[in-house]
Design an enzyme around this catalytic site. Sequence first.
Site, PDB file in Angstrom:
ATOM      1  NE  ARG A 213       2.678   8.500   1.144  1.00  0.00           N
ATOM      2  CZ  ARG A 213       2.108   9.639   1.456  1.00  0.00           C
ATOM      3  NH1 ARG A 213       2.154  10.647   0.608  1.00  0.00           N
ATOM      4  NH2 ARG A 213       1.469   9.788   2.598  1.00  0.00           N
TER       5      ARG A 213
ATOM      6  CG  ASN B 213      -1.737   1.258   1.359  1.00  0.00           C
ATOM      7  OD1 ASN B 213      -1.409   2.109   2.183  1.00  0.00           O
ATOM      8  ND2 ASN B 213      -2.784   1.399   0.565  1.00  0.00           N
TER       9      ASN B 213
END
EC number: 2.1.1.148
Length: 210
Positions: free
Chosen positions: A173, A168
Amino acid sequence: MQIELLSYTELNICSHAIRTCWQSFEKGDNGGEKDKELIDRVGNKFKHASTLEHLHYTFYIQGISRACLQELARHRMASLSVKSSRYTLKELKEMESFLPLCSENYKRAEQFLVFTENQAVNEASIYALENLRKLLVTNISNDLAKFAMPESYKTELTWSINARSLQNFLALRLSKAALWEIRELALNVFNALPKEHQFIFDGILKEEDA
């Protein structure tokens, strides 16, 4: 920015957890190609991602800004132990002035600050750093002085996260829309992973490269 992988769970722990469901232990190969295929098929292709939570990684992260730390802390399925500003600001108190702005003082300030590509922002950070230093030498407590710390001030931490949460983190990111610094952090974290574990996260990198 420096990233060091301190510890990680062996792949056979994850494959053992998966095989527990079917009691198919005899088909395992102790984290070899059969087990890796199983982990990828069950954890990634079939989306039974809870099985990936049996894999844990611990990193030592140095030289990121407090702004980046703020974003990292939003990933709550992880554990962070961060360098304390209460106990470590002595390192700044003992420094000489960072002014006037010059190449020598820039180099000294870079020990404490993450610089950007914007000169005006970097100069503002140095002025903030100098203001913080001045507060410290007047013997204002660290706990009070740290309210004047610039967001660019460098910090470090030990960070532990499981593979599902790391997926995740990387998916969010590594995005081109992410803050440049945490995007760099995400890429460095991936590169610090054991080579035999990177297949678990390869699909995320391919999506971002597409």
